[in-house]
Design an enzyme around this catalytic site. Structure first.
Site, PDB file in Angstrom:
ATOM      1  CB  ALA A  85      -0.900  -0.003   1.231  1.00  0.00           C
ATOM      2  CB  SER A  86       1.515   3.781  -2.592  1.00  0.00           C
ATOM      3  OG  SER A  86       1.795   2.855  -3.607  1.00  0.00           O
ATOM      4  CG  MET A  87       4.836   6.569   1.232  1.00  0.00           C
ATOM      5  SD  MET A  87       6.295   7.565   0.801  1.00  0.00           S
ATOM      6  CE  MET A  87       5.986   9.076   1.711  1.00  0.00           C
TER       7      MET A  87
END
Length: 377
Positions: A85-87
């Site tokens: 899960a990206s920033m």
């Protein structure tokens, strides 16, 4: 997986989407938050430490959710992170660059946890969003999370590099996986005037730069690079080091007073080097005395070079072999980059057609060429 920070959208709609659909809704119970200071991950389990889990889920950090294409088990980190899960700030920056508005149809490449698809579905309506994921288990988990959130965009299991042609044309194509080439299928599935937003890079380093390409009626796509970031790579675009099974001869051995042109992964020259010395990757290794060695490898296995600079020495020893003189090419690239004013990544751009890829400086009228620089003599 990681990226240069971009603020969460200041507009009311963007903030409302992020507040109404927090990343935590899409994370599994066992996660591995990425420590950007140390470059390491440590497991956090919601069942045993809900406080730390909630803090990690809401922090502006990337969170690994899968290792080793799903073969990994247990709480210890695996070998290679393969889904995350990206920033939140990076997701916000990509949505800002794509600028999707109601009435548009969007294709997302790389469903991952499903969070970005969910944000898009809230903004555009579920029927306007298609997302494709190569991993069956990851896709199934994303579908479940989206369903629990009351959102039902179309989730397709398949190779995202092929796009999803039966839903084309799209107004926007957003890739949340890093690529080393723009697949011909992508611009072909975007309507003329539509945007293609992707983390793109070369194999010189693992870093990416966000590129925004506008698709023309003839299938050409062209546009600028915006900012450095880093995403997990599409499986077929991962770096594979060459196998030098047979020793390349002859080996040129020389000495020079020139130092090593070493910069960090986010430095503009690192990106420029990948554009200017095509088909090459590099590695930096410490020497026993505290100095460093720069290794250069042609990905086709046809050349290599190593430049060693002992600590405190005024001389660099250079050895290189094969069809190309990679050290000379790197020095020529550095000389060019310096001569044109040491440009940042935002001065570069990319134009792709079904059969070509051309990087340029400042405008498509100034292509770097292929190869962009002759090898220095």
């Amino acid at each position: 997986m990681t990226g240069a920070a971009t603020p969460v959208p200041a507009d009311t709609g963007g903030r409302a989407e992020f507040a109404a659909l927090p990343r935590a809704l899409f994370l599994p119970e066992l996660i591995w938050p990425y420590d950007t200071a140390t470059g390491t991950c440590a497991a956090v389990d919601r069942r045993t430490d809900p406080g730390r889990w909630r803090a990690a889920a809401s922090a502006d950090i990337p969170v690994v959710t899968q290792w080793d294409d799903g073969r990994h088990t247990g709480p210890e980190p695996g070998t290679v992170p393969t889904s995350s899960a990206s920033m939140p700030s990076v997701v916000a920056g990509m949505l800002e660059a794509a600028a999707p508005v109601p009435g548009m149809r969007v294709l997302e490449i790389g469903t991952g946890t499903g969070w970005t698809a969910g944000l898009l579905a809230r903004r555009l309506g579920a029927g306007a969003v298609t997302t494709v994921e190569v991993d069956d288990a990851v896709a199934a988990a994303a579908r479940a999370a989206l369903d629990a959130a009351g959102l039902r965009p179309r989730v397709v299991t398949g190779d995202g590099l092929a796009g999803v042609p039966d839903g084309a044309p799209y107004d926007r194509l957003i890739s949340t996986v890093g690529v080393r080439d723009i697949p011909a299928a992508w611009p072909a599935q975007v309507r003329p005037g539509g945007l293609l937003v992707a983390p793109w890079g070369t194999h010189y380093s693992n870093a990416d730069v966000l590129v925004v390409l506008t698709v023309a009626g003839d299938g050409t796509a062209s546009g600028p690079f915006l900012r450095p970031l880093e995403f997990m790579k599409a499986r077929s675009h991962r770096l594979v080091l060459p196998d030098f099974a047979g020793e390349l001869r002859p080996v040129d051995d020389s000495a020079t007073g020139v130092g090593l042109p070493l910069y960090g992964p986010w430095h503009p020259f690192t990106f420029a080097a990948g554009l200017l010395v095509p088909g090459v990757t590099h590695a930096v290794r410490p020497l026993d005395d505290g100095g460093r060695a720069l290794w250069l490898y042609a990905l086709d296995g046809a050349a290599w070079a190593v430049a060693e600079r002992p600590a405190g020495a005024g001389v660099t020893r250079v050895r290189q072999a094969g069809k190309r003189r990679l050290w000379n090419e790197l020095l020529a690239a550095h000389a060019w980059w310096t001569a044109v004013g040491r440009p940042g990544v935002e001065r570069f751009g990319l134009t792709v057609t079904p059969g070509t890829r051309t990087a340029w400086l400042d405008s498509p009228a100034h292509p770097l060429g292929d190869p962009p620089l002759p090898a220095a003599s």
